[in-house]
Structure formats: C-alpha cells, structure tokens
Design an enzyme around this catalytic site. Sequence first.
Site, mmCIF file in Angstrom:
data_model
loop_
_atom_site.group_PDB
_atom_site.id
_atom_site.type_symbol
_atom_site.label_atom_id
_atom_site.label_comp_id
_atom_site.label_asym_id
_atom_site.label_seq_id
_atom_site.Cartn_x
_atom_site.Cartn_y
_atom_site.Cartn_z
ATOM 1 N N GLU A 88 5.016 -25.653 12.143
ATOM 2 C CA GLU A 88 4.738 -26.313 13.419
ATOM 3 C C GLU A 88 6.056 -26.706 14.087
ATOM 4 O OE1 GLU A 88 0.470 -27.950 13.467
ATOM 5 O OE2 GLU A 88 1.787 -29.539 12.792
ATOM 6 N N SER A 121 0.288 -26.129 20.153
ATOM 7 C CA SER A 121 -0.332 -25.675 21.408
ATOM 8 C C SER A 121 -1.172 -24.403 21.251
ATOM 9 C CB SER A 121 0.739 -25.497 22.494
ATOM 10 O OG SER A 121 1.381 -26.741 22.750
ATOM 11 N N HIS A 162 3.464 -33.848 8.194
ATOM 12 C CA HIS A 162 3.369 -33.519 9.615
ATOM 13 C C HIS A 162 4.569 -34.135 10.346
ATOM 14 C CE1 HIS A 162 1.938 -33.311 13.721
ATOM 15 N NE2 HIS A 162 1.061 -32.411 13.312
ATOM 16 N N GLU A 203 4.792 -35.662 12.996
ATOM 17 C CA GLU A 203 4.552 -37.009 13.526
ATOM 18 C C GLU A 203 4.737 -38.064 12.444
ATOM 19 O OE1 GLU A 203 0.751 -36.098 15.249
ATOM 20 O OE2 GLU A 203 1.750 -34.861 16.752
ATOM 21 N N GLY A 247 1.781 -30.341 21.124
ATOM 22 C CA GLY A 247 1.256 -31.181 22.199
ATOM 23 C C GLY A 247 2.009 -31.029 23.510
ATOM 24 N N ASN A 262 -6.650 -30.537 13.159
ATOM 25 C CA ASN A 262 -6.047 -31.842 12.874
ATOM 26 C C ASN A 262 -6.379 -32.777 14.036
ATOM 27 O OD1 ASN A 262 -4.431 -34.049 12.358
ATOM 28 N ND2 ASN A 262 -2.476 -32.978 12.634
ATOM 29 N N TRP A 263 -7.316 -33.692 13.785
ATOM 30 C CA TRP A 263 -7.774 -34.560 14.870
ATOM 31 C C TRP A 263 -6.746 -35.626 15.231
ATOM 32 C CZ3 TRP A 263 -13.568 -35.973 13.399
ATOM 33 C CH2 TRP A 263 -14.297 -34.800 13.266
ATOM 34 N N LYS A 264 -5.760 -35.822 14.356
ATOM 35 C CA LYS A 264 -4.796 -36.918 14.554
ATOM 36 C C LYS A 264 -5.577 -38.228 14.735
ATOM 37 C CE LYS A 264 -1.566 -33.499 16.209
ATOM 38 N NZ LYS A 264 -0.424 -33.152 17.046
ATOM 39 N N GLY A 313 -4.214 -28.964 17.044
ATOM 40 C CA GLY A 313 -4.331 -30.380 17.393
ATOM 41 C C GLY A 313 -5.302 -30.573 18.541
ATOM 42 N N GLY A 314 -4.767 -30.740 19.744
ATOM 43 C CA GLY A 314 -5.580 -31.065 20.921
ATOM 44 C C GLY A 314 -6.795 -30.169 21.118
#
Length: 260
Positions: free
Chosen positions: A172, A218, A102, A104, A178, A10-12, A239-240
């Site tokens: 999640e 993470s 998600h 976010e 993150g 997930n590149w966000k 993610g990251g």
Amino acid sequence: MARTPLIAGNWKMNLDHLQAVAFVQKLHWTLKDAGHEDGSVEVAVFPPFTDIRTVQTLIDADKIPFALGAQDLSTKDAGAYTGEISGAFLKKLDCGYVIIGHSERRDYHGETDEIVAAKVQAALKHGLVPVICVGETLEQREESGPTAVSVAQLTVALEGVPADAEFVVAYEPVWAIGTGQVASPEQAQEVCAALRAVIADTLGADAAERTRVLYGGSVKSGNIASFMREPDVDGALVGGASLVAEEFAAIIRYQKHVGV
Ligand code: 13P
C-alpha cells in the site's frame, strides 16, 4: 499452484455495529443475486473491533461466505494492557485474519518495523493469518526508489516466521491511500514482484508461490481489473470503496464486468 484472489475491505474507523449489519447483508445479497458467491474470489471484511462480534454472528447465522478479520492486535496475550486486544480474543470470535502494520498505524501510532514483527508473531501464535502491510511515502519513493522501503519493511516483518506459515502481504503506497492518486498497474506489479522475491529469499520458493500479495490504495471498481491482470498482484486491500456495498461488490466481481 493457482492462488485464490483475495479482495479485502478495510473499513478503518467507519460503520458502527448496526451499520455493519446492514452493510454485510447488502453486500451478501448483491453478490448472491449476481451469482458471485462461488468461491472463485475470497472476500474478507475488516470491521472495527466493536463490530466484530455482531458481524461474526451474522456471517454464522446466514452462512455468509465472507472471511472476517481485525484491523490490529496486541503483541501481548493478556494482562494489564489497557485498551489492547489480544489475538486470542480475535480467534475466539472466528477472525481468520488480522491487518498488521497499516501505514495509518505506523504513522499515527508510532508502530515500528520491530512492533510489526512482534505483532506478526502474536498473530501466528494465535492461529490468525497476518495481513502484513508495507509501502513507501512519496518522499521515500523519490529518495530510494519504488521498492527499497517495502522490501526493508517486509524483511523485518518476516524475521522468525516459519517457512510453512500462512500470511498475506499488502503493498500500500502511502501516497495512494485515500488520495485518489492510484498507482499504475505497472508500479504495483514492480513492488509486488519485489515483495514476492523477499518471501522467496527468506522462506523459500514454495512460500513465495503460495503467498498472496495484494495491492491497496484508491482501488475502485473502475481500476481493479487492471491490477488483477498483473502476475504478482493476487488481490486488493480496499479502504473507502469497501464501504459502499454496490461498489465493493463490483470490485469483487472484477472478472465478470471486465472479463479478465
Ligand atoms: P483507500 O482504498 O481508501 O485508498 O485505502 C486503502 C487502504 O488503506 C486499505 O487498507
């Protein structure tokens, strides 16, 4: 029935369409050089909307075996909904998946369980596989235990979903997204098992057996193997660490470098 592991990036709101090309090519060649495009793990990327056409063209032209997904979709099919993206448009771009709910989006865009459920219906209507995200904040974990929030969120999201529908669930925990504060494999397993039980209760044993439940929060190359050893964790939503080709490739190659 063995479930094919799914490693999803997930590149966000990261990587513009030019950066996306460089990234996807690098990921593809890194995996290919390592002999790891053998289908034993399904790889999916979820770029921002503005990258999707470019990534689709690249995947198509170079026959790159990555699935493509979007990070959200509208509950509506078409019409006067400024800024919204229809599932029909995503399907036309060969998106197979769409992330829904998600944390976010729940947190910054006020998405309720009911909106999430409507988006799941929209995804299924347009032939997209929803990746339904659930998870608790630290406060909620302390108040109601590890599973209650995720179980409640998934129960609403699955309302009206037919027993033969294909979907993915991603656990999640908000406190692990993150933050570098990763859940333990045992914590992930406990909630993923509870989510599989929700699927069994709502849609039956077959659906529970074939549906993939992912862990996200993470995830890195150094911890992925410990999650993948758990019986109810079928992959990861990253993610990251999905933004760095070598690192994401190492996550995808978890079987090779740790020997699961
Ligand atoms: P991080 O891997 O950056 O913690 O993000 C997880 C996530 O939210 C994936 O959807």
